[in-house]
Design an enzyme around this catalytic site. Structure first.
Site, mmCIF file in Angstrom:
data_model
loop_
_atom_site.group_PDB
_atom_site.id
_atom_site.type_symbol
_atom_site.label_atom_id
_atom_site.label_comp_id
_atom_site.label_asym_id
_atom_site.label_seq_id
_atom_site.Cartn_x
_atom_site.Cartn_y
_atom_site.Cartn_z
ATOM 1 N N SER A 15 -14.123 -53.629 -11.175
ATOM 2 C CA SER A 15 -13.397 -52.556 -11.297
ATOM 3 C C SER A 15 -13.613 -51.604 -9.840
ATOM 4 O O SER A 15 -13.539 -50.340 -10.232
ATOM 5 C CB SER A 15 -13.999 -51.741 -12.530
ATOM 6 O OG SER A 15 -15.511 -51.542 -12.390
ATOM 7 N N GLY A 16 -13.856 -52.211 -8.829
ATOM 8 C CA GLY A 16 -14.065 -51.437 -7.596
ATOM 9 C C GLY A 16 -12.356 -50.922 -7.149
ATOM 10 O O GLY A 16 -11.570 -50.977 -8.020
ATOM 11 N N THR A 47 -17.910 -50.102 -4.195
ATOM 12 C CA THR A 47 -16.939 -48.822 -3.755
ATOM 13 C C THR A 47 -17.690 -47.505 -3.851
ATOM 14 O O THR A 47 -17.556 -46.769 -2.794
ATOM 15 C CB THR A 47 -15.738 -49.053 -4.687
ATOM 16 O OG1 THR A 47 -15.002 -50.011 -4.265
ATOM 17 C CG2 THR A 47 -14.697 -48.077 -4.071
ATOM 18 N N ALA A 50 -19.637 -46.184 -0.731
ATOM 19 C CA ALA A 50 -18.940 -46.376 0.771
ATOM 20 C C ALA A 50 -19.078 -44.931 1.182
ATOM 21 O O ALA A 50 -18.585 -44.031 0.481
ATOM 22 C CB ALA A 50 -17.481 -46.734 0.580
ATOM 23 N N GLN A 51 -19.660 -44.684 2.169
ATOM 24 C CA GLN A 51 -20.114 -43.330 2.553
ATOM 25 C C GLN A 51 -18.948 -42.885 3.667
ATOM 26 O O GLN A 51 -18.275 -41.734 3.743
ATOM 27 C CB GLN A 51 -21.327 -43.343 3.523
ATOM 28 C CG GLN A 51 -22.600 -43.509 2.415
ATOM 29 C CD GLN A 51 -23.805 -43.567 3.000
ATOM 30 O OE1 GLN A 51 -23.988 -43.330 4.156
ATOM 31 N NE2 GLN A 51 -24.819 -43.586 2.435
ATOM 32 N N GLY A 53 -15.827 -43.648 5.234
ATOM 33 C CA GLY A 53 -14.312 -43.249 4.517
ATOM 34 C C GLY A 53 -13.448 -44.406 4.719
ATOM 35 O O GLY A 53 -13.832 -45.637 4.467
ATOM 36 N N GLU A 118 -15.319 -44.060 14.030
ATOM 37 C CA GLU A 118 -16.034 -45.050 13.916
ATOM 38 C C GLU A 118 -16.283 -46.193 14.942
ATOM 39 O O GLU A 118 -15.457 -46.224 15.748
ATOM 40 C CB GLU A 118 -16.339 -45.400 12.423
ATOM 41 C CG GLU A 118 -16.413 -44.352 11.380
ATOM 42 C CD GLU A 118 -16.821 -44.974 10.135
ATOM 43 O OE1 GLU A 118 -16.917 -46.040 9.856
ATOM 44 O OE2 GLU A 118 -16.916 -43.960 9.102
ATOM 45 N N HIS A 247 -25.214 -54.586 8.326
ATOM 46 C CA HIS A 247 -24.950 -53.204 8.849
ATOM 47 C C HIS A 247 -26.255 -52.898 9.536
ATOM 48 O O HIS A 247 -27.541 -53.070 9.105
ATOM 49 C CB HIS A 247 -24.691 -52.195 7.640
ATOM 50 C CG HIS A 247 -24.294 -50.916 8.035
ATOM 51 N ND1 HIS A 247 -25.074 -50.255 8.563
ATOM 52 C CD2 HIS A 247 -23.034 -50.319 7.751
ATOM 53 C CE1 HIS A 247 -24.170 -48.907 8.909
ATOM 54 N NE2 HIS A 247 -22.919 -49.060 8.575
ATOM 55 N N ARG A 296 -20.140 -53.504 14.823
ATOM 56 C CA ARG A 296 -21.246 -53.765 13.998
ATOM 57 C C ARG A 296 -22.368 -54.857 14.292
ATOM 58 O O ARG A 296 -23.603 -55.044 14.283
ATOM 59 C CB ARG A 296 -21.211 -53.842 12.512
ATOM 60 C CG ARG A 296 -20.686 -52.328 12.007
ATOM 61 C CD ARG A 296 -20.410 -52.365 10.517
ATOM 62 N NE ARG A 296 -19.894 -50.996 10.184
ATOM 63 C CZ ARG A 296 -19.414 -51.002 8.682
ATOM 64 N NH1 ARG A 296 -19.293 -51.634 8.044
ATOM 65 N NH2 ARG A 296 -19.201 -49.427 8.717
ATOM 66 N N HIS A 357 -24.351 -56.486 4.538
ATOM 67 C CA HIS A 357 -23.654 -55.603 4.169
ATOM 68 C C HIS A 357 -22.284 -55.750 3.529
ATOM 69 O O HIS A 357 -21.946 -55.538 2.530
ATOM 70 C CB HIS A 357 -23.394 -54.333 5.206
ATOM 71 C CG HIS A 357 -22.681 -53.224 5.129
ATOM 72 N ND1 HIS A 357 -22.891 -52.410 3.899
ATOM 73 C CD2 HIS A 357 -21.414 -52.610 5.590
ATOM 74 C CE1 HIS A 357 -21.895 -51.491 3.953
ATOM 75 N NE2 HIS A 357 -21.226 -51.596 4.844
ATOM 76 N N GLU A 381 -13.591 -57.417 -1.578
ATOM 77 C CA GLU A 381 -14.433 -58.016 -0.593
ATOM 78 C C GLU A 381 -14.518 -59.603 -1.078
ATOM 79 O O GLU A 381 -14.876 -60.369 -0.396
ATOM 80 C CB GLU A 381 -15.906 -57.392 -0.819
ATOM 81 C CG GLU A 381 -16.732 -57.862 0.331
ATOM 82 C CD GLU A 381 -18.144 -57.051 0.454
ATOM 83 O OE1 GLU A 381 -19.215 -57.336 0.891
ATOM 84 O OE2 GLU A 381 -18.291 -55.833 -0.379
ATOM 85 N N ARG A 392 -15.890 -57.300 10.487
ATOM 86 C CA ARG A 392 -15.049 -56.401 10.060
ATOM 87 C C ARG A 392 -15.315 -54.987 11.009
ATOM 88 O O ARG A 392 -16.338 -54.518 11.317
ATOM 89 C CB ARG A 392 -15.606 -55.962 8.620
ATOM 90 C CG ARG A 392 -14.839 -54.727 8.032
ATOM 91 C CD ARG A 392 -15.322 -54.579 6.486
ATOM 92 N NE ARG A 392 -16.552 -53.952 6.530
ATOM 93 C CZ ARG A 392 -16.866 -52.685 6.175
ATOM 94 N NH1 ARG A 392 -15.957 -51.963 6.277
ATOM 95 N NH2 ARG A 392 -18.130 -52.401 5.965
ATOM 96 N N LEU A 398 -12.049 -50.389 2.409
ATOM 97 C CA LEU A 398 -11.549 -49.772 1.435
ATOM 98 C C LEU A 398 -9.867 -49.836 1.483
ATOM 99 O O LEU A 398 -9.316 -49.891 0.400
ATOM 100 C CB LEU A 398 -12.001 -48.039 1.373
ATOM 101 C CG LEU A 398 -13.457 -48.005 1.024
ATOM 102 C CD1 LEU A 398 -13.711 -46.452 1.211
ATOM 103 C CD2 LEU A 398 -13.817 -48.514 -0.529
#
Length: 530
Positions: A15-16, A47, A50-51, A53, A118, A247, A296, A357, A381, A392, A398
């Site tokens: 359900s993400g 989900t 997720a910070q 964006g 980012e 991450h 990353r 991550h 994912e 990634r 997202l």
């Protein structure tokens, strides 16, 4: 039909953002849809964590520019058609779904979106809601899901196995057929401890990532690779399973072993924060010309190198001297979590370490989310669309989940409209209800905890950030023995959520290890030292 047996047009496992958008899109098309979540609420999953964006666009941006950044971050191991599809259609789908149809309160000034930059991005193109973007997206989508009359929401459900005509059908017409089809799933209901048979005309896997098979991770407890394990057993093709993105900046301290580590978003570096070692030296410029905004995989290995040479347990993220914005207002969640540990990010550097991550591989899908198994789709994912390649690009996850969840739902709705796939009485009657493989009540929490410790320590030490053939061979031998023992145990013991999760997690770890052994080329986040 008994209480443990139901049918639905579309079954979505997870359900993400991918599963939620798929369910809403199907429901809007008039499709009877059932969505499962392992938690007690729809917002329970990665989900919501997720910070940073979600990738959007700006006046200076172009699909070609985004495509180039994705390919560079992915070491050109990406599937160019999928990357192009995301770059060309992603922003318009985001606008249609998350801005117009289900409005998410993204940050804006007057009539203009506030966009951030980012690592790996050549331009500011990321929409955000402070540092809790995923939480706002999921709260918005969950509200719409709960309001839809065409959606059946089943909470506290854990899928055990995908139902296929090749493995489960008893009628000889299906047993002799060359065409294997997915027709639903066996699902464990944690509330009444029963196994339900859910038959579906189409099934979608949206079960999320694999981070919990590693000792240190930013992922929720449900991220054990269950979709990967079920898809492999059902016969679907997997791809790029060796590519695990670590991450670089998870908060050091405060988490017990096996617990999720709090993520310190890459957006903090996007706003100017610098990585420094224990001496206060900003070390990233000596590793990459992009310094703190390098992709990353490069930043993670640089941090590990610094820790190895200094013997330190962590490095630091210095926000105090480099960020122009109001740090508490821009990153309230990060600020509060650091404060809970006694760190004032305005005056003290944040201790950080890498953690597992994001999973760049998964169940292979096409542009429409179709897998190699008929009637089975995958998105988010748990899927491998080819967008991420070997690593990634920040904040594309997202958007990928949104685009493929939306596209898969439209493809399913199209097939259902043409009546191409039906659940005939013969097919429904040929699929038996779950039969427990055993009735020996020998489940022991201590043994389960020990087996999880074996999986997580093995994966972290031998199949982690830096890999070599000796470590991988050791991991293969240890995980093979564990998986064999668990299969024997599984056949004798009635199902429970802890046992199902352990079984899926150990199989997932074994799949990743095999993929890492077979790929001898060091690339992206599959880094082999020899």
């Amino acid at each position: 039909m008994n209480d443990h047996r139901m049918t639905t047009d579309a079954l979505i496992i997870g359900s993400g953002i991918a599963g939620a958008v798929a369910a809403l899109t199907l429901a809007e098309a008039g499709v009877e849809t059932t969505i499962l979540t392992a938690g007690e609420e729809l917002t329970w999953g990665n989900t919501s964590l997720a910070q940073g964006g979600i990738v959007y666009t700006s006046e200076e941006d172009s699909p070609k520019s985004l495509e180039k950044d994705i390919l560079t971050a992915g070491w050109n191991h990406n599937y160019i058609r999928a990357v192009r599809h995301l770059a060309q259609h992603g922003p318009e789908i985001l606008k249609k779904v998350l801005i117009e149809k289900y409005p998410v309160p993204f940050s804006k000034t007057h009539d203009s979106w506030n966009l951030t930059k980012e690592g790996g991005h050549s331009i500011a193109r990321i929409l955000y809601c402070a540092d809790h973007t995923g939480k706002n997206i999921m709260e918005t989508l969950a509200e719409a899901l709960n309001a839809s009359p065409n959606i059946r929401i089943l909470t506290s459900r854990t899928a055990i196995d995908l139902l296929t005509t090749g493995h489960h059908a008893r009628h000889t017409d299906y047993q002799y057929s060359l065409n294997n089809q997915c027709v639903g799933a066996y699902v464990f209901n944690e509330e009444n401890k029963s196994v339900e048979t859910i038959l579906a005309r189409f099934t979608m896997l949206a079960t999320g990532g694999v981070g919990q098979v590693f000792l240190h991770t930013t992922n929720t407890q449900s991220s054990i690779g269950s979709g990967l394990a079920m898809a492999q057993r059902a016969g679907a093709k997997l791809m790029n399973c060796e590519y695990i993105q670590f991450h670089p900046t998870a908060l050091y301290g405060g988490a017990k072993r096996g617990e999720r580590r709090f993520l310190v978003s890459e957006a903090v570096r996007g706003e100017g924060a610098k990585l420094v070692n224990g001496s206060g030296e900003a070390f990233m410029p000596k590793y990459d010309e992009r310094a703190d905004l390098a992709p990353r995989d490069i930043v993670t290995r640089a941090i590990m190198d610094e820790m190895l040479h200094s013997g330190a347990d962590c490095v630091y993220l210095d926000v105090s001297n480099n960020v122009d914005c109001d740090i508490h207002e821009r990153f309230p969640t990060i600020s509060q979590n650091c404060a809970n540990m006694g760190v004032d990010i305005c005056s003290q550097p944040i201790p950080v370490v890498p953690a597992a991550h994001y999973f760049c591989g998964g169940v292979l899908t096409d542009i429409n989310g179709r897998t190699t198994l008929d009637r089975l789709y995958a998105a988010g994912e748990t899927s491998c669309t080819g967008v991420h390649g070997a690593n990634r690009l920040a904040s594309t996850s997202l958007l990928e989940g949104l685009v493929w969840g939306y596209g898969a739902a439209n493809d399913i709705a199209k097939h259902l409209a043409h009546k191409k796939t039906i659940l005939t009485r013969k097919l429904v009657d040929s699929i038996p209800d779950w039969q427990s493989p055993g009735n020996i009540e020998n489940e022991d929490p201590a043994l389960i905890a020990q087996d999880w410790a074996t999986v997580r320590n093995t994966m972290w030490n031998y199949v982690g950030i830096a890999r070599n053939k000796y470590r991988l061979n050791r991991a293969f031998a240890d995980l093979r023995n564990l998986y064999k023992n668990l299969q024997d145990f599984y056949r004798k013991t009635p199902p429970s959520k802890p046992i199902i999760d352990l079984f899926h997690g150990s199989q997932c770890a074994y799949i990743i290890t095999l993929a890492a052994m077979r790929n001898k080329q060091s690339k992206g986040c599959h880094f082999r030292v020899r």
